[in-house]
Design a protein around this motif. Structure first.
Motif, PDB file in Angstrom:
ATOM      1  N   SER A 101      -8.966  -8.115  24.398  1.00  0.00           N
ATOM      2  CA  SER A 101      -8.816  -7.991  23.342  1.00  0.00           C
ATOM      3  C   SER A 101      -8.834  -6.601  22.657  1.00  0.00           C
ATOM      4  N   LEU A 102      -8.919  -6.456  21.105  1.00  0.00           N
ATOM      5  CA  LEU A 102      -8.247  -5.637  20.465  1.00  0.00           C
ATOM      6  C   LEU A 102      -9.416  -5.074  19.810  1.00  0.00           C
ATOM      7  N   ILE A 103      -9.546  -3.650  20.583  1.00  0.00           N
ATOM      8  CA  ILE A 103     -10.478  -2.700  20.772  1.00  0.00           C
ATOM      9  C   ILE A 103     -11.032  -1.432  19.063  1.00  0.00           C
ATOM     10  N   THR A 104     -12.214  -1.896  18.302  1.00  0.00           N
ATOM     11  CA  THR A 104     -11.750  -1.710  17.079  1.00  0.00           C
ATOM     12  C   THR A 104     -13.481  -0.370  17.224  1.00  0.00           C
ATOM     13  N   GLY A 105     -13.377   0.444  16.173  1.00  0.00           N
ATOM     14  CA  GLY A 105     -14.028   1.979  16.778  1.00  0.00           C
ATOM     15  C   GLY A 105     -14.132   2.948  15.348  1.00  0.00           C
ATOM     16  N   ARG A 106     -15.324   4.034  15.315  1.00  0.00           N
ATOM     17  CA  ARG A 106     -14.906   4.826  14.714  1.00  0.00           C
ATOM     18  C   ARG A 106     -15.824   5.966  15.755  1.00  0.00           C
ATOM     19  N   THR A 107     -15.328   6.982  15.576  1.00  0.00           N
ATOM     20  CA  THR A 107     -15.855   7.911  16.115  1.00  0.00           C
ATOM     21  C   THR A 107     -16.154   9.431  15.406  1.00  0.00           C
ATOM     22  N   LEU A 108     -17.259  10.507  16.308  1.00  0.00           N
ATOM     23  CA  LEU A 108     -17.242  11.540  16.332  1.00  0.00           C
ATOM     24  C   LEU A 108     -17.229  12.189  17.912  1.00  0.00           C
ATOM     25  N   LEU A 109     -15.655  12.404  18.045  1.00  0.00           N
ATOM     26  CA  LEU A 109     -16.126  13.549  18.549  1.00  0.00           C
ATOM     27  C   LEU A 109     -16.521  14.157  19.749  1.00  0.00           C
ATOM     28  N   LYS A 110     -18.012  14.197  18.961  1.00  0.00           N
ATOM     29  CA  LYS A 110     -18.255  15.679  19.497  1.00  0.00           C
ATOM     30  C   LYS A 110     -20.123  14.788  20.362  1.00  0.00           C
ATOM     31  N   ASP A 111     -19.809  13.381  20.232  1.00  0.00           N
ATOM     32  CA  ASP A 111     -19.816  12.760  21.192  1.00  0.00           C
ATOM     33  C   ASP A 111     -20.054  12.846  22.420  1.00  0.00           C
ATOM     34  N   ILE A 112     -18.475  12.727  22.698  1.00  0.00           N
ATOM     35  CA  ILE A 112     -18.129  13.125  24.143  1.00  0.00           C
ATOM     36  C   ILE A 112     -18.246  14.552  24.823  1.00  0.00           C
ATOM     37  N   SER A 113     -18.819  15.312  24.185  1.00  0.00           N
ATOM     38  CA  SER A 113     -18.202  16.779  23.926  1.00  0.00           C
ATOM     39  C   SER A 113     -18.600  17.187  24.647  1.00  0.00           C
ATOM     40  N   ARG A 114     -19.693  17.281  25.343  1.00  0.00           N
ATOM     41  CA  ARG A 114     -21.190  17.867  26.401  1.00  0.00           C
ATOM     42  C   ARG A 114     -20.495  17.104  27.913  1.00  0.00           C
ATOM     43  N   VAL A 115     -20.074  15.502  27.974  1.00  0.00           N
ATOM     44  CA  VAL A 115     -19.850  14.541  29.195  1.00  0.00           C
ATOM     45  C   VAL A 115     -18.421  15.718  29.289  1.00  0.00           C
ATOM     46  N   VAL A 159     -15.205  22.194  24.287  1.00  0.00           N
ATOM     47  CA  VAL A 159     -13.917  22.523  23.025  1.00  0.00           C
ATOM     48  C   VAL A 159     -14.127  21.210  22.266  1.00  0.00           C
ATOM     49  N   LEU A 160     -14.827  20.070  22.088  1.00  0.00           N
ATOM     50  CA  LEU A 160     -15.291  19.247  20.674  1.00  0.00           C
ATOM     51  C   LEU A 160     -16.097  18.817  20.016  1.00  0.00           C
ATOM     52  N   LYS A 161     -17.604  19.848  20.756  1.00  0.00           N
ATOM     53  CA  LYS A 161     -18.612  20.030  20.048  1.00  0.00           C
ATOM     54  C   LYS A 161     -19.128  20.453  18.694  1.00  0.00           C
ATOM     55  N   ASP A 162     -17.847  21.482  17.807  1.00  0.00           N
ATOM     56  CA  ASP A 162     -18.212  21.698  16.500  1.00  0.00           C
ATOM     57  C   ASP A 162     -17.358  20.110  15.712  1.00  0.00           C
ATOM     58  N   PHE A 163     -16.619  18.455  16.568  1.00  0.00           N
ATOM     59  CA  PHE A 163     -15.886  18.449  15.881  1.00  0.00           C
ATOM     60  C   PHE A 163     -16.451  17.185  15.190  1.00  0.00           C
ATOM     61  N   LYS A 164     -16.797  17.323  13.842  1.00  0.00           N
ATOM     62  CA  LYS A 164     -17.219  16.326  13.756  1.00  0.00           C
ATOM     63  C   LYS A 164     -16.389  15.628  12.133  1.00  0.00           C
ATOM     64  N   GLU A 165     -15.673  15.334  12.392  1.00  0.00           N
ATOM     65  CA  GLU A 165     -14.301  14.130  11.602  1.00  0.00           C
ATOM     66  C   GLU A 165     -13.950  13.336  11.764  1.00  0.00           C
ATOM     67  N   PRO A 166     -14.916  12.275  11.429  1.00  0.00           N
ATOM     68  CA  PRO A 166     -14.468  11.324  11.214  1.00  0.00           C
ATOM     69  C   PRO A 166     -13.486  10.192  11.871  1.00  0.00           C
ATOM     70  N   LEU A 167     -13.345   9.290  13.122  1.00  0.00           N
ATOM     71  CA  LEU A 167     -12.165   9.139  13.081  1.00  0.00           C
ATOM     72  C   LEU A 167     -11.757   7.465  13.481  1.00  0.00           C
ATOM     73  N   LEU A 168     -11.628   6.677  12.902  1.00  0.00           N
ATOM     74  CA  LEU A 168     -10.425   5.312  12.728  1.00  0.00           C
ATOM     75  C   LEU A 168     -10.067   4.755  14.125  1.00  0.00           C
ATOM     76  N   LEU A 169     -10.407   3.680  15.325  1.00  0.00           N
ATOM     77  CA  LEU A 169      -9.491   3.489  16.503  1.00  0.00           C
ATOM     78  C   LEU A 169      -8.942   2.623  15.972  1.00  0.00           C
ATOM     79  N   GLU A 170      -8.369   1.648  17.030  1.00  0.00           N
ATOM     80  CA  GLU A 170      -8.386   1.010  17.147  1.00  0.00           C
ATOM     81  C   GLU A 170      -7.224   0.786  19.020  1.00  0.00           C
ATOM     82  N   THR A 171      -7.197   0.617  20.117  1.00  0.00           N
ATOM     83  CA  THR A 171      -6.551  -0.011  20.839  1.00  0.00           C
ATOM     84  C   THR A 171      -6.272  -1.049  21.228  1.00  0.00           C
ATOM     85  N   ARG A 172      -4.948  -1.608  22.580  1.00  0.00           N
ATOM     86  CA  ARG A 172      -5.453  -3.019  23.084  1.00  0.00           C
ATOM     87  C   ARG A 172      -5.284  -2.330  25.145  1.00  0.00           C
TER      88      ARG A 172
END
Length: 721
Positions: A351-365, A369-382
């Motif tokens: 169903s609809l996936i909703t969330g809030r993320t800071l891309l730095k959470d997945i930077s090491r994984v 290049v996203l290690k300093d990305f601290k801009e909060p992003l809101l996302l939705e998708t199916r």
């Protein structure tokens, strides 16, 4: 009459006393170690005869009055004289008298030091324990017949109060399972409690890229039965380690993330409520799960969901996963479970996936290049897909300030083969307001060129597509800005390490964008090519220095105004070595030729650009002196020169494409050679395993033949005697 009655009573009493004395005597005799070991040896002989292998038991102890039995030092070999089963101690305490009520009441079971070694080299070969199953087939059939006869009798119930298992080890081929201890007991009001400690597993998973060693360890597993037959499971210190004995995928590749399925070291804790468990279905709720792998950068702070599954479909409800600065939620997801026999593939749909993320959470994984990305992003998708690809619908991404908004859809396919991998997205609408572009770009650790010009564009809109292929990324679409619109198409080629493409505009305020007031609207088409190879650019930087990008631009200007000069059909070329960018403008007119040279060293100070214009006027006399034939010849010469220049540039582009095609073909051939080598290696391995299996079969056949001949010889010798 009285005497007769007394005699009968004496006879009955004597008979009963004799029976009691006989039973007591039998119990006393059977309760002695001498008789028990004698019976044990008789049983071992029968078992050896039945199994045709070596069976050893050190001792047995049965206490009929104490209602307990103990078995010590049990060993069973397979037909290849390998130790198949070894048991150090087994103690059972039960209520014998409850058997009269058709109830097996086990008060206490204690088992220590059990080791089982099972082998089955291949699907076609027999397991080393098959002879045990074959030996007891008749007993199994007899037990089925007896069970059919006993259908109308009261059912035999089993009631166990306490079980203690310790030091258990089971091996099957290359898979090993170890159990430190298991304690099961009945609590008050019939509640059941179990505790498992030091449960370990070790196995080798065979993948296309080679064997991967897996180790699983659960330090503590507590199971407590609740009301309504529900149970609580608490798992502490779950440790899963994988090792393919190869360097990590990101070794020597600093831009690549640490995710590597061949190198996991995950430690987790989990609480589960088991709501329903049957033969065909399960319902459970994961109340809380934490997982951490500091090396790869996986940090799951909380995971929870409800799982309902049968043999065909699994359903996840109220799924939620949290990372340090990220939370994703899915109200429902359906998974179709794979079935090779029915040719059913694994599939899923959410169903609809909703969330809030800071891309730095997945930077090491995934992306350093996203290690300093601290801009909060809101996302939705199916999302939906299978084991080979994914489909994304209704994708919406925005910043918390709503100054960047993206609507898109797309797919990923070819997940099983990186050479066929394709990521494709259609961006239906992207809007980046002034300030958001600069803020987001500043969070990437990259060199920032032309940031001032980017700011001058104001609010940017974009509609188009982008694709990520094997060592190639390509983008196309329409860019709308406050200074005009631009159609563009460009590609980043990881093989040749160049960025190249084309842009076109019918009306663009180039002067406003570049900070040059004298330059007005421009209608043009341009092709560009820039070098992104670090080794090549490093050598050039060392020679000339500078901070400009390295590359070249070829532009055809259909219409432009500079100060009082209005030009059409103009060719502009710009070449940059990183320190200085030099350009030429070539305009040929009927009465005036404009030749212009310019150079600059800093894109943020374009107004300080050095310009060397050259003008050449054509006098009437000059034209009058020239006869029409010469004029036509001169025009033809100019046209031929322009045509030759265009042909040269076209040839250069064709040569470049040919060079890229050669590189692609070479890489394709290398990949094909690699695949053929891997295929040959797999075939050689299969042939080797097949040969080993055939040799083993031949050896067993020869052993059986030799055994038959030995038996025949022994029989002939006995008949001869």
């Amino acid at each position: 009459m009285k005497k007769t009655l007394l005699r009968v009573l004496k006879w009955v009493g004597g008979t009963l006393l004799g029976i009691v004395l006989l039973v007591v005597g039998t119990f006393l005799v059977l309760d002695t170690s001498t008789m028990q070991n004698h019976l044990l040896q008789e049983a071992i002989v029968l078992l050896k005869d039945r199994l045709q292998t070596e069976v050893r038991v050190d001792s047995i102890s049965v206490r009929l009055f104490g209602q307990n039995a103990s078995l010590y030092g049990v060993e069973v070999e397979d037909l290849q004289h390998r130790k198949m089963l070894e048991l150090r101690e087994l103690k059972v305490q039960l209520s014998v008298w409850r058997l009269l009520q058709r109830e097996i009441k086990v008060n206490d079971v204690k088992l220590q030091g059990l080791e089982v070694n099972l082998f089955k080299p291949s699907r076609d070969s027999a397991a080393n324990f098959q002879f045990v199953l074959d030996a007891f087939k008749k007993e199994k059939r007899d037990s089925i017949v007896k069970a059919e006869k006993a259908k109308h009798m009261p059912k035999l119930t089993v009631d166990v109060d306490k079980v203690w298992l310790e030091n258990i080890k089971v091996r099957f081929n290359e898979k090993t399972g170890v159990l430190g201890s298991l304690l099961y007991k009945k609590g008050k009001n019939g509640r059941q409690i179990a505790e498992i400690r030091e449960l370990k597993g070790h196995w080798i998973a065979k993948t296309k890229k080679g064997p991967v060693e897996n180790k699983l360890r659960i330090a503590v597993l507590d199971v407590m039965q609740e009301k309504d037959d529900k149970a609580m499971l608490q798992l502490d210190s779950i440790c899963w380690v994988t090792n393919n004995h190869k360097p990590r995928k990101n070794t020597g590749k600093p831009k690549r993330g640490f995710f590597d399925a061949g190198h996991f070291n995950i430690v987790a804790q989990m609480n589960i409520r088991l709501d329903k468990l049957t033969k065909d279905s399960v319902e459970a709720t994961i109340l809380n799960c934490k997982a951490d792998d500091p090396i790869s950068g996986i940090h799951v702070t909380k995971l929870s969901c409800k799982v309902e599954s049968d043999k065909k479909v699994a359903t996840l409800k109220d799924f939620s996963i949290s990372l340090p600065n990220t939370t994703l939620k899915i109200s429902r997801a359906a998974l179709t479970l794979p079935n090779k026999k029915k040719n059913i593939k694994f599939q899923y749909q959410t169903s609809l996936i909703t969330g809030r993320t800071l891309l730095k959470d997945i930077s090491r994984v995934f992306a350093p290049v996203l290690k300093d990305f601290k801009e909060p992003l809101l996302l939705e998708t199916r999302m939906s897909g299978d084991d080979e690809g994914m489909v994304f619908k209704d994708v919406k991404v925005s910043t918390a300030k709503k100054d960047l908004n993206i609507r898109a859809s797309g797919f990923i396919k070819g997940l099983k083969d990186k050479y066929k991998l394709q990521v494709h997205f259609d961006v239906h609408q992207m809007t980046a307001h002034s300030g958001s572009k600069e803020r987001i770009i500043s969070q990437f650790p990259v060199k920032k060129f032309m940031m001032k010009q980017l700011h001058n564009l104001g609010t940017i809109g974009y509609r188009g597509t982008f694709d990520v292929l094997w060592k190639r990324e390509q983008f196309a679409g329409l860019l709308t800005t406050q200074t005009g619109n631009i159609d563009f198409q460009f590609a980043l080629n990881e093989n040749t390490k160049y960025v190249e493409g084309t842009v076109r505009t019918d009306s663009f305020e180039l002067g406003q964008a570049m900070g040059m007031a004298d330059l007005k609207k421009v209608a043009c088409m341009a092709t560009f090519k820039f070098d992104i190879s670090k080794p090549r650019t490093a050598i050039m930087r060392k020679k000339v220095g500078g901070k400009l990008p390295m590359g070249e631009i070829y532009a055809e200007v259909y219409d432009a105004k500079y100060k009082l000069l209005h030009v059409r059909n103009t060719v502009v070329t710009i070449k940059s070595n990183g320190a200085v960018a030099e350009g030429d403008v070539n305009i040929r007119g009927k009465r005036l030729d404009v030749l212009c040279e310019f150079s600059f060293t800093n894109t943020n100070e374009m107004q300080k650009m050095k310009v060397k214009p050259k003008l050449k006027f054509h006098s009437l006399a000059e034209h009058e002196e020239l006869d029409p034939a010469k004029l036509r010849a001169m025009k033809a010469e100019e046209k031929a020169a322009r045509k030759a220049q265009l042909a040269e540039e076209k040839a250069a582009r064709i040569a470049l494409r040919a060079e890229e095609e050669v590189v692609r073909k070479a890489e394709k051939a290398a990949r094909k050679t690699q695949r053929e080598a891997e295929k040959a290696a797999r075939k050689a391995q299969r042939d080797e395993e097949k040969a080993a299996l055939q040799a083993e079969k031949d050896a067993r056949r020869a052993a059986r033949q030799a055994e038959k001949e030995a038996k025949k010889a022994a029989k002939a010798a006995q008949e001869g005697q």
